[in-house]
Write a protein that holds these residues in place. Structure first.
Motif, short mmCIF file in Angstrom:
data_model
loop_
_atom_site.label_atom_id
_atom_site.label_comp_id
_atom_site.label_asym_id
_atom_site.label_seq_id
_atom_site.Cartn_x
_atom_site.Cartn_y
_atom_site.Cartn_z
N THR A 80 0.85 -1.20 0.00
CA THR A 80 0.00 0.00 0.00
C THR A 80 0.88 1.24 0.00
O THR A 80 1.80 1.35 0.81
CB THR A 80 -0.92 0.02 1.23
OG1 THR A 80 -1.82 -1.10 1.15
CG2 THR A 80 -1.74 1.30 1.27
N ASP A 82 0.86 5.19 0.50
CA ASP A 82 0.11 6.32 1.05
C ASP A 82 0.65 7.61 0.44
O ASP A 82 1.76 8.04 0.77
CB ASP A 82 0.23 6.35 2.57
CG ASP A 82 -0.67 7.41 3.21
OD1 ASP A 82 -1.22 8.25 2.47
OD2 ASP A 82 -0.81 7.39 4.44
N THR A 105 -1.67 -0.89 -4.08
CA THR A 105 -2.87 -0.15 -3.68
C THR A 105 -2.46 1.25 -3.26
O THR A 105 -1.52 1.42 -2.47
CB THR A 105 -3.59 -0.84 -2.51
OG1 THR A 105 -4.00 -2.15 -2.92
CG2 THR A 105 -4.81 -0.05 -2.08
N VAL A 107 -3.52 4.92 -1.55
CA VAL A 107 -4.45 5.61 -0.66
C VAL A 107 -3.97 7.06 -0.50
O VAL A 107 -2.84 7.39 -0.84
CB VAL A 107 -4.57 4.92 0.72
CG1 VAL A 107 -5.10 3.51 0.56
CG2 VAL A 107 -3.22 4.91 1.45
N SER A 109 -5.18 11.24 1.46
CA SER A 109 -5.98 11.98 2.43
C SER A 109 -6.33 13.35 1.89
O SER A 109 -5.96 13.71 0.77
CB SER A 109 -5.20 12.10 3.75
OG SER A 109 -3.94 12.71 3.54
N PRO A 113 -8.41 12.07 -2.72
CA PRO A 113 -9.31 11.07 -3.31
C PRO A 113 -10.32 11.64 -4.29
O PRO A 113 -10.94 10.89 -5.06
CB PRO A 113 -10.02 10.48 -2.07
CG PRO A 113 -9.06 10.69 -0.95
CD PRO A 113 -8.44 12.02 -1.24
N ARG A 133 -11.44 1.01 -8.47
CA ARG A 133 -11.63 2.27 -7.73
C ARG A 133 -12.97 2.19 -7.00
O ARG A 133 -13.83 1.38 -7.32
CB ARG A 133 -11.64 3.46 -8.69
CG ARG A 133 -10.31 3.71 -9.38
CD ARG A 133 -10.40 4.93 -10.29
NE ARG A 133 -11.26 4.70 -11.44
CZ ARG A 133 -11.78 5.64 -12.21
NH1 ARG A 133 -11.53 6.91 -11.94
NH2 ARG A 133 -12.53 5.34 -13.25
N LEU A 140 -9.71 7.18 -4.78
CA LEU A 140 -8.92 6.36 -3.86
C LEU A 140 -9.83 5.75 -2.80
O LEU A 140 -10.84 6.35 -2.44
CB LEU A 140 -7.84 7.22 -3.18
CG LEU A 140 -6.82 7.90 -4.08
CD1 LEU A 140 -5.86 8.74 -3.23
CD2 LEU A 140 -6.04 6.90 -4.91
N PRO A 141 -9.47 4.56 -2.28
CA PRO A 141 -8.29 3.78 -2.64
C PRO A 141 -8.37 3.22 -4.06
O PRO A 141 -9.45 2.90 -4.55
CB PRO A 141 -8.26 2.66 -1.61
CG PRO A 141 -9.60 2.64 -0.99
CD PRO A 141 -10.24 3.95 -1.19
N GLN A 143 -6.65 0.31 -6.62
CA GLN A 143 -5.83 -0.90 -6.73
C GLN A 143 -5.47 -1.13 -8.19
O GLN A 143 -6.35 -1.06 -9.07
CB GLN A 143 -6.59 -2.11 -6.19
CG GLN A 143 -6.88 -2.05 -4.70
CD GLN A 143 -7.72 -3.23 -4.25
OE1 GLN A 143 -8.84 -3.45 -4.72
NE2 GLN A 143 -7.17 -4.01 -3.32
#
Length: 421
Positions: A80, A82, A105, A107, A109, A113, A133, A140-141, A143
């Motif tokens: 993942t 970030d 993946t 992600v 904040s 997104p 999605r 986001l998230p 993949q």
């Protein structure tokens, strides 16, 4: 964090390293086959998001005493990444992860997104990548699985140049040649120039014919042993505006006047408004100036609009900013955010169809301003305080950590007053 800013600024300041260049050179170094050291005297949340995301897929990167040390990547799958609030990190590394077959993946904040990814995702899906999605309209998230394939890519140029940059990093890794065709107007074109220059430093060749990019496959990233990140013009813009709207000169150290950074156009924009800016071998000096309203094209410099709006507020007459519609997709809707900021201090502005108009020349009143969690809005609000008779309170001032964590320390060093509320 909420703060109150006031005071008259004067003196000299050294802007931080360019985060746009840092993103690009970190990626090039992480994809390389030998150790590379990148001199970067300061970092921010966005730069660290790229570093940590690269490490998540196997890069070996350490930052200490102003130096990134990058060793060759040992690819790790199913990790993942970030991206924090960094659109560059997300849009650059999704194609790279797909080219490496990392099955990653992503992600993020804040508003990340919600920032557009659709056209880039479609292009990747057409070339061997499976992307999942959320069904609620967010990006986001995200993949991605499978491995990117070479071929002909078509992308719109009027959403984000970051789409093209991401593919330019990824496609040289593939086993065949590729092309990228950009349709419509290419916005923020200077950022593509920065990407191609970073690739050149890494030994990657990209051909360009108008709006088409030709990328040979089976290329290898080969960075020099050491590179240095130059000063950031996006950050320098705040001090240049502070100098021309203020009562005393402000001098900038350590800036490359021959840079490829598009936001170096701040000098041209301010000069059109009547600013007196002196460039010599040691400093760029912004002198207090009588500004006047003009028409400015922000096609290649969208990030300058918030701070140029401050200059426009101090100018006599109306200033019209053109080609600014995509600013609604930044860390905030920057057009509405700046309209609200200016309204709070008594300045009228109008959001139009791809335009933003500021009716300047009125006295700015002291007030409280919401930064909307946007670093550039917070810093612009702080510079607004230099043309008031009192204090401006900034709500969410800690957002500056995204690009310029020491910004308020610099305000204090230049003679300003900063008080936590």
């Amino acid at each position: 964090m909420n703060i109150q800013v006031s005071g008259i600024l004067q003196g000299a300041v050294t802007p931080p390293p360019s985060k746009s260049q840092a993103h690009r050179l970190l990626i090039c170094a992480a994809l390389g086959s030998a150790q590379c050291r990148i001199m970067c005297s300061a970092v921010n949340k966005d730069i660290m998001a790229t570093m940590k995301s690269l490490c998540a897929i196997g890069a070996d990167i350490n930052y200490s005493n102003g130096v990134f040390t990058i060793n060759p990547m040992d690819l790790k799958k199913n990790r993942t990444l970030d991206c924090g609030e960094s659109g560059s990190t997300m849009r650059f590394l999704v194609p790279v992860a797909a080219a490496l077959g990392a099955d990653a993946t992503f992600v993020g904040s804040g508003k990340l997104p919600q920032r557009p990814m659709k056209d880039l995702c479609i292009a990747l899906q057409e070339h061997g990548v499976q992307i999942t999605r959320p069904a609620d309209g967010l990006e986001l998230p995200l993949q991605c699985s499978g491995t990117l394939t070479a071929g002909h890519y078509t992308l719109p140029g009027d959403i984000s140049s970051q789409y093209i940059t991401g593919l330019l990093f990824a496609l040289p890794l593939l086993n065949a040649d590729s092309t990228i065709e950009v349709t419509g107007n290419l916005t923020s074109a200077s950022y593509i120039d920065m990407t191609i220059d970073a690739l050149r430093i890494a030994g990657i060749k990209v051909g360009r014919h108008g709006s088409t990019f030709n990328i040979k496959g089976n290329q290898h990233y080969n960075m020099p042993a050491e590179v240095v990140i130059e000063g950031d013009w996006s950050s320098a813009a705040f001090w240049l505006v502070a100098g021309v709207v203020g009562k005393h000169p402000i001098r900038l150290r350590g800036m490359n006047i021959d840079t490829l950074q598009g936001d170096s156009a701040i000098i041209e924009h301010l000069s059109k408004m009547g600013a007196h800016i002196v460039v010599d071998e040691k400093y760029i000096t912004a002198m207090p100036s009588q500004l006047h309203g003009v028409e400015l094209n922000c096609m290649d410099t969208p990030d300058l609009l918030p701070i140029l709006s401050v200059a426009a507020a101090a100018a006599n007459g109306s200033t019209i900013f053109l080609n600014v519609g995509r600013l609604m997709y930044k860390e905030s809707d920057r057009l509405e955010a700046m309209r609200s900021v200016l309204a709070a201090v008594g300045i009228t502005s109008i959001v139009g169809d791809d335009t933003f108009t500021v009716l300047g020349g009125k006295r700015v009143v002291k007030t409280a301003i919401d930064s909307y969690g946007d670093h550039r809005i917070a810093m612009s609000a702080a510079i607004l305080s230099t043309i008031t008779d009192g204090e401006i309170a900034i709500i969410g001032a800690d957002s500056v950590a995204k690009s310029y964590p020491t910004f308020f320390d610099e305000i204090i060093a230049l003679g300003g007053n900063v008080k936590k509320l």
